[in-house]
Enzyme design. Structure first.
Site, PDB file in Angstrom:
ATOM      1  N   ARG A  91       0.840  -1.208   0.000  1.00 15.87           N
ATOM      2  CA  ARG A  91       0.000   0.000   0.000  1.00 15.87           C
ATOM      3  C   ARG A  91       0.878   1.262   0.000  1.00 15.87           C
ATOM      4  O   ARG A  91       0.562   2.237  -0.680  1.00 15.87           O
ATOM      5  CB  ARG A  91      -0.923   0.031   1.231  1.00 15.87           C
ATOM      6  CG  ARG A  91      -2.064  -0.956   1.215  1.00 15.87           C
ATOM      7  CD  ARG A  91      -3.145  -0.663   0.205  1.00 15.87           C
ATOM      8  NE  ARG A  91      -3.933   0.511   0.450  1.00 15.87           N
ATOM      9  CZ  ARG A  91      -5.093   0.773  -0.171  1.00 15.87           C
ATOM     10  NH1 ARG A  91      -5.598  -0.088  -1.057  1.00 15.87           N
ATOM     11  NH2 ARG A  91      -5.754   1.874   0.062  1.00 15.87           N
ATOM     12  N   THR A  97      -5.020   6.502  -2.933  1.00 24.81           N
ATOM     13  CA  THR A  97      -6.011   6.144  -3.950  1.00 24.81           C
ATOM     14  C   THR A  97      -6.111   7.223  -5.026  1.00 24.81           C
ATOM     15  O   THR A  97      -6.138   6.915  -6.224  1.00 24.81           O
ATOM     16  CB  THR A  97      -7.388   5.958  -3.266  1.00 24.81           C
ATOM     17  OG1 THR A  97      -7.251   5.018  -2.202  1.00 24.81           O
ATOM     18  CG2 THR A  97      -8.429   5.474  -4.261  1.00 24.81           C
ATOM     19  N   HIS A 125      -4.145  -2.146  -8.200  1.00 18.49           N
ATOM     20  CA  HIS A 125      -4.950  -2.418  -7.013  1.00 18.49           C
ATOM     21  C   HIS A 125      -4.054  -3.106  -5.998  1.00 18.49           C
ATOM     22  O   HIS A 125      -3.214  -3.925  -6.374  1.00 18.49           O
ATOM     23  CB  HIS A 125      -6.119  -3.345  -7.353  1.00 18.49           C
ATOM     24  CG  HIS A 125      -6.775  -3.911  -6.127  1.00 18.49           C
ATOM     25  ND1 HIS A 125      -7.677  -3.196  -5.394  1.00 18.49           N
ATOM     26  CD2 HIS A 125      -6.589  -5.086  -5.467  1.00 18.49           C
ATOM     27  CE1 HIS A 125      -8.048  -3.920  -4.335  1.00 18.49           C
ATOM     28  NE2 HIS A 125      -7.400  -5.070  -4.359  1.00 18.49           N
TER      29      HIS A 125
HETATM   30  N1  UDP Z   1     -11.981   5.285  -7.042  1.00 21.71           N
HETATM   31  C1  UDP Z   1     -12.366   6.394  -7.791  1.00 21.71           C
HETATM   32  N2  UDP Z   1     -12.805   7.515  -7.144  1.00 21.71           N
HETATM   33  C2  UDP Z   1     -12.867   7.597  -5.785  1.00 21.71           C
HETATM   34  C3  UDP Z   1     -12.466   6.473  -5.020  1.00 21.71           C
HETATM   35  C4  UDP Z   1     -12.036   5.346  -5.684  1.00 21.71           C
HETATM   36  O1  UDP Z   1     -12.321   6.349  -9.034  1.00 21.71           O
HETATM   37  O2  UDP Z   1     -13.259   8.640  -5.245  1.00 21.71           O
HETATM   38  C5  UDP Z   1     -11.537   4.062  -7.730  1.00 21.71           C
HETATM   39  C6  UDP Z   1     -10.002   3.954  -7.788  1.00 21.71           C
HETATM   40  O3  UDP Z   1      -9.634   3.355  -9.043  1.00 21.71           O
HETATM   41  C7  UDP Z   1      -9.725   3.025  -6.621  1.00 21.71           C
HETATM   42  C8  UDP Z   1     -10.921   2.079  -6.671  1.00 21.71           C
HETATM   43  O4  UDP Z   1     -12.008   2.927  -7.043  1.00 21.71           O
HETATM   44  O5  UDP Z   1      -8.489   2.350  -6.757  1.00 21.71           O
HETATM   45  C9  UDP Z   1     -11.220   1.376  -5.374  1.00 21.71           C
HETATM   46  O6  UDP Z   1     -11.443   2.324  -4.356  1.00 21.71           O
HETATM   47  P1  UDP Z   1     -10.884   2.107  -2.887  1.00 21.71           P
HETATM   48  O7  UDP Z   1     -11.531   3.125  -2.015  1.00 21.71           O
HETATM   49  O8  UDP Z   1     -11.011   0.664  -2.500  1.00 21.71           O
HETATM   50  O9  UDP Z   1      -9.330   2.530  -3.038  1.00 21.71           O
HETATM   51  P2  UDP Z   1      -8.000   1.649  -3.109  1.00 21.71           P
HETATM   52  O10 UDP Z   1      -8.148   0.541  -2.075  1.00 21.71           O
HETATM   53  O11 UDP Z   1      -7.869   1.099  -4.504  1.00 21.71           O
HETATM   54  O12 UDP Z   1      -6.889   2.599  -2.764  1.00 21.71           O
HETATM   55 MG    MG Z   2      -9.682  -0.821  -1.758  1.00 17.09          MG
END
Ligand code: UDP
Ligand code: MG
Length: 167
Positions: A91, A97, A125
């Site tokens: 991470r 994100t 991811h």
């Molecule tokens: N995502 C997005 N807009 C947001 C939040 C998330 O497009 O405001 C997309 C982004 O590609 C992200 C995925 O949705 O990687 C999954 O979201 P999550 O909150 O699980 O974030 P991650 O675990 O991938 O950091």
């Molecule tokens: Mg996630």
């Protein structure tokens, strides 16, 4: 603590030819690769993978993104990495994100972007905690595709052939 974590190189990462760069960056973590494959992403797989975001306004666009419909690459590269503090290490390397907020030298900070529709195309991811890692690894991989006894399995007989499945 030894952990496993799921990494996906998302379709934008494949289209941008970032597979080699990402694997090189991942090797900085000293974690071990215990599973890897190129996978097609069905609508069902995308829905279950991102089930926690079902209520979000960007959910439908996110599903098309993961399936490769925005990049003409109907696949992802899926991997399981294993080792000490694997989830946190990956991470950190992945970055936040939102690629605009991600540390510039992180993978998402270096290579991600926000589309005009507002989806974060953030290249990879990475599982966010142990419960999610287990759910995701079991979703993307069968027991015999992982070089590690990741989680409990059971043996079933399908058409007369023995097969290991997640218990
Ligand atoms: N995502 C997005 N807009 C947001 C939040 C998330 O497009 O405001 C997309 C982004 O590609 C992200 C995925 O949705 O990687 C999954 O979201 P999550 O909150 O699980 O974030 P991650 O675990 O991938 O950091
Ligand atoms: Mg996630």
């Amino acid at each position: 603590m030894k952990q496993q974590t799921l990494i996906l190189i998302k379709p934008d990462g494949l289209v941008k030819s970032l597979t080699g760069n990402i694997l090189t960056r991942m090797s900085e973590t000293k974690l071990e690769i215990v599973a890897a494959k190129i996978a097609r992403v069905s609508p069902e797989l995308a829905q279950v993978h991102y089930q926690h975001l079902k209520e979000k306004p960007f959910y439908d666009e996110l599903l098309t993104y993961l399936q490769g419909q925005l990049h003409d690459r109907r696949k992802v590269m899926a991997m399981v990495y294993w080792g000490d503090d694997a989830i946190g290490k990956v991470r950190t390397l992945a970055g936040a994100t939102n690629p605009e907020e991600a540390e510039p030298t992180s993978i998402r900070g270096a290579y991600g972007r926000i589309t005009s529709k507002g989806v974060y195309e953030n290249v990879i991811h990475a599982s966010s905690n142990e419960a999610e890692a287990e759910r995701e690894i079991k979703l993307w991989f069968e027991p015999d595709e992982i070089i590690l006894d990741a989680y409990k399995t059971k043996t079933v007989v399908l058409d007369g052939v023995k097969k290991r499945v997640w218990a």
